[in-house]
Enzyme design. Structure first.
Site, mmCIF file in Angstrom:
data_model
loop_
_atom_site.group_PDB
_atom_site.id
_atom_site.type_symbol
_atom_site.label_atom_id
_atom_site.label_comp_id
_atom_site.label_asym_id
_atom_site.label_seq_id
_atom_site.Cartn_x
_atom_site.Cartn_y
_atom_site.Cartn_z
ATOM 1 N N ARG A 146 -12.908 -132.888 86.715
ATOM 2 C CA ARG A 146 -12.126 -131.733 87.449
ATOM 3 C C ARG A 146 -12.812 -131.256 88.798
ATOM 4 O O ARG A 146 -12.145 -131.333 89.587
ATOM 5 C CB ARG A 146 -12.005 -130.556 86.599
ATOM 6 C CG ARG A 146 -10.923 -130.953 85.376
ATOM 7 C CD ARG A 146 -10.939 -129.514 84.623
ATOM 8 N NE ARG A 146 -9.771 -130.009 83.536
ATOM 9 C CZ ARG A 146 -9.570 -128.978 82.656
ATOM 10 N NH1 ARG A 146 -10.215 -127.928 82.302
ATOM 11 N NH2 ARG A 146 -8.501 -129.418 81.786
ATOM 12 N N GLY A 200 -12.333 -115.797 69.130
ATOM 13 C CA GLY A 200 -12.382 -114.497 68.039
ATOM 14 C C GLY A 200 -11.372 -114.491 66.993
ATOM 15 O O GLY A 200 -11.880 -113.929 65.826
#
Lengths: 636, 247
Positions: free
Chosen positions: A329, A44
């Protein structure tokens, strides 16, 4: 219906071709366009600053008291870029392939290639902003390696890379505010998207200090509001991370893509008690030097240091010899869960595995290890009271990153015209599993390099003067709906707090739609979540009123959205009858217990349309692989 | 574990504040301070009261949002630790704790333990940046930066913007915060061209916000969770004086 709008041409030419053909707006006219950005994390803040630098009128909203608090700040390990500074065979193509393969081939080739392509410019820009990346003694930038790859392409600023990148973006944002090109509203939470004939034209926001509700029109709306991993309650996310902005956009017609793809991070700290509000992440970079093991005997009572070498099971090195402790992961988390479920877990709740630096310290010296990870060892000691220089750390998998999110096309625009979604809030680049140090990268690339071009292209094709009558009616209606919702929640006056509901929801999801899933459990989960929704509507207790600082009201609205979203997460996991990346269906595994993908039937992005009342319609965007051959993902 | 809590309550900036007493006897020593307040708030809400307003987001000591004064210790009785990273095992059983908000004229209290620290953002806005637009940057290895210099810039850049330095200072000065940002950026070759404007504008904004002057007591670096050194203040003072003299 779903059109990804991928440009023509060779993979390496697509983004250049796009940029060459994108429509522009003259610098003098840009100020006539209002762009609203919700969220001030890396995606953002970088988008807002870059668009304001171009001359657009930008209005930014964050629920935090300062733009610098966004959760990008907590990312530790680093940011990837295909600079090949190590001369170890890296290239844009290799980074693209690693990322696509890491995501188990459930992302678009063109998006992933662009991510790798823009990574070099991001490092240049961050350095220019003053991000103090680690350096060699010669003054050159330093790199380290991360899970799921065999090159060293990760740039890092000690264990605080996210913080330093975010400060760069935050400072750029404030510089634009100082120049009056941008207006920042802190302590404002977006509660609805205002649409006119399906086009995003504004937002409803609530001032969290006064409760005042306001509407804000715009020509383009950017949501960069992060991930929804906190839906699992215990997660590595910050307390206030939430799905409300993207969920409310979804309710207004934006499709939600692959919501069941949530990454469980393998090196979080384990849960120690029921009072706990979150799980703290230890950077994946620790796996560069730490060796992961559990005792070979179940229900081992001895302390780690008393267990001899031959009675330790270095299960990642055993199962995945070529990647070892740096397996991706999803694989590392699942392998830990497998050992824990089999009764080999360690720690007071038998829910953890060891991460051991003994060998690394013998090899490199304690001082070197302290230089590399000192702040992480300090943090571990602060939280657990344990000195990890003397005994191994205890780690466990925890809900972490949302690969899923609002569906976007190559422009990062959702199916609602004018609604752009950046960073973790969209589903775009990571497929079914994200590689370490790619999330900071994606957030930055979306914000600095992609959205300024694609948003301008969109705006250039819109008429400048719009008749505002329809907008005004839609804005008033949306505001009224939010008001009614708040009143309804406040009126329930039951006996259970929003947090208690959230904990219950998290528990259901962890157990029945977490690291490993099966049809029977998920059917049960759906029933339990529906029952919880009903109880929420009759038993919720919120103190205080709307027109004041009321954290409980904020939480209740977010949990309300989570309760709806949880159903969709389960639906999405149910329909995907294959295992891929972080989505592991117990019914679909190889004899060795590895994920079994089904490319014939499931090489698509699931995009869900909200139909109301816990009903969602599935749309499929077929994934086409024109430049790579699909392979079984092996890290053995 | 038991604790005897006296917690600052204040309905709004204008309202009169007071300590409210709570005796808790069902605590776990591994709870963090915010987790203790979560637990207390659940009890308060269920008994029909108003929960204590406090802010705490990441709970990992990095976002800078939390921070209370506990028995006179800013953030924590544990040195260099944020409130969220302080666990009840740092206290003794049945200890009495007085928990208050950070206090400074430039940090008005909003509610209970919440304060308004937007003044710190306005200091950054006055010049705490390098004026590079997206797209301008040269290749990242163009400017070599010696390892030690990069490390020193990082030491200053590590500030989390929590405001503990202000809360502990008898003058409520924001010099540690301001000088850390000035030094982070001005030490680096990329940030050097704007050094003089940066130091002038940020110091001026700091004064306008109502922060006090620095009298070099060094209290700030003691409580800073990131261990930021007051040598940053000395460096900034030198730059500022040089600028004044050259005027």
């Amino acid at each position: 219906m779903l059109h990804a709008k991928i440009p023509e041409g060779l993979l390496q030419d697509k983004w250049s071709n796009y940029k060459a053909q994108a429509a522009l707006i003259s610098p003098a006219n840009r100020r006539n366009y209002k762009i609203i950005v919700v969220g001030t994390g890396l995606a953002g803040a970088s988008a807002a600053a870059s668009l304001a630098e171009l001359g657009f009128a930008v209005e930014v909203f964050t629920f935090h008291d300062s733009a610098r608090r966004a959760h990008s700040v907590a990312a530790q390990g680093g940011v990837n870029a295909a600079k090949n500074y190590k001369n170890d065979g890296d290239s844009i193509w290799r980074m693209f392939y690693d990322t696509l393969k890491g995501g188990d081939f459930r992302a678009r080739e063109a998006n992933v290639y662009r991510l790798a392509e823009c990574s070099e410019a991001l490092i240049n820009h961050a350095v220019a902003q003053g991000v103090p990346f680690a350096r060699e003694y010669s003054g050159y930038l330093s790199n380290r390696s991360f899970g799921g790859v065999q090159v060293s392409r990760t740039f890092y600023a000690r264990g605080q890379t996210g913080q330093q990148l975010l400060l760069g973006a935050y400072q750029a944002l404030l510089k634009q505010q100082a120049g009056h090109q941008l207006q920042l509203h802190t302590r404002h939470e977006m509660l609805d998207v205002i649409t006119v004939n399906g086009q995003a034209q504004g937002i409803v926001a609530r001032n969290l200090d006064t409760g005042e509700m306001s509407t804000h029109p715009c020509d383009a709306l950017i949501l960069a509001t992060g991930g929804y991993g906190k839906i699992y309650y215990l997660s590595t996310l910050a307390m206030n991370c939430n799905a409300s902005a993207i969920w409310r956009a979804h309710r207004k017609g934006a499709f939600m893509a692959c919501p069941s793809f949530t990454q469980f991070h393998p090196t979080s700290l384990p849960q120690l008690g029921n009072y706990q509000s979150k799980l703290t992440l230890m950077s994946e970079s620790l796996r560069n030097d730490g060796r992961i093991w559990v005792p070979k005997l179940p229900n081992e009572q001895r302390l780690a240091k008393d267990i001899p070498e031959e009675e330790r099971d270095y299960y990642l090195e055993r199962r995945y010899p070529s990647f070892g402790n740096l397996a991706p992961r999803d694989i590392a988390s699942r392998a830990a869960k497998e050992r824990i479920d089999a009764g080999f877990g360690v720690g007071p709740m038998k829910n953890a595995v060891y991460l051991d630096f003994k060998d690394a310290m013998q090899r490199d010296g304690k001082k070197t290890i302290a230089q590399r990870y000192g702040n992480l060892f300090d943090m571990y000691q602060k939280i657990t009271g344990i000195n990890a220089y003397n005994e191994p750390m205890m780690i466990a998998p925890a809900a972490h990153f949302s690969m899923g999110g609002l569906w976007v096309d190559y422009n990062l625009m959702s199916n609602l015209p004018g609604l752009f979604v950046l960073g973790e809030a969209n589903f775009a680049d990571h497929g079914a599993n994200r590689l370490g140090a790619n999330s900071l990268l994606q957030a930055c690339v979306d914000g600095y390099f992609i959205s300024p071009i694609t948003v301008m292209d969109y705006l250039a094709k819109q008429p400048i003067q719009k008749d505002k009558t329809q907008y005004l009616a839609a804005a008033e209606k949306a505001k009224q709906e939010v008001r009614v919702q708040i009143e309804q929640l406040l009126q329930i006056q039951g006996d259970t707090t929003a947090e208690e509901f959230h904990k219950e929801l998290g528990n259901i999801l962890y157990k029945k739609c977490g690291l490993s899933r099966n049809q029977r459990d998920m059917e049960l989960a759906k029933e339990e979540i529906l029952a919880l929704q009903l109880r929420f509507k009759t038993k919720l207790l919120i103190p205080g009123k709307e027109s004041e600082i009321n954290f409980e009201l904020e939480k209740a609205m977010r949990v309300n959205d989570y309760l709806e979203m949880a159903i969709l997460i389960v639906e999405d996991a149910l329909q995907r009858e294959e295992s891929c990346g972080a989505h592991f269906r117990e019914e679909y595994q190889t004899q060795e217990g590895e994920a079994q993908r089904n490319d014939e039937n499931f090489a698509y992005i699931s995009a869900w349309e909200f139909k109301g009342n816990n009903v969602f319609q599935l749309h499929k965007e077929a994934l086409q692989f024109n430049f790579v051959t699909l392979k079984n993902r092996s890290y053995k | 574990m038991k604790l005897d809590l006296h917690i600052w309550r204040q309905a709004s900036f204008q309202a009169k504040g007071y300590f409210e007493h709570f005796a808790l006897d069902d605590l776990d020593e591994h709870m963090s301070v915010p987790e203790m307040l979560d637990h207390l708030n659940t009890q308060i809400i269920k008994s029909g009261g108003q929960p204590i307003a406090f802010e705490s987001d990441c709970r990992e000591g990095i976002c800078g949002q939390c921070g209370f004064v506990i028995n006179g210790n800013v953030h924590s009785p544990v040195a260099g630790t944020t409130t969220c990273q302080t666990h009840l095992r740092s206290f003794t059983n049945a200890q009495t704790l007085y928990i208050e908000p950070f206090r400074a004229a430039a940090f008005p209290i909003k509610k209970d333990l919440m304060v308004d620290r937007s003044a710190l953002d306005r200091i950054i806005q006055a010049g705490g940046y390098i004026g590079v637009h997206t797209g301008m940057a040269p290749e990242a290895n163009t400017h070599l930066i010696a390892h030690n210099l990069a490390e020193k810039a990082f030491d200053a850049a590590a500030c989390i913007g929590c405001g503990a330095c202000v809360a502990t200072c008898k003058n409520a000065s924001a010099m540690l915060f301001t000088s850390a940002k000035i030094n982070h950026l001005s030490l680096l070759p990329q940030g050097a061209p704007e050094e003089q404007a940066r130091v002038t504008n940020m110091i001026q904004q700091m004064d306008e916000e109502g922060f006090g002057a620095c009298s070099n007591t060094g209290a700030c670096e003691v409580v800073c969770p990131q261990g930021i050194s007051i040598t940053n203040i000395a460096d900034t003072n030198r730059t500022w004086f040089k600028k004044q003299i050259s005027n």
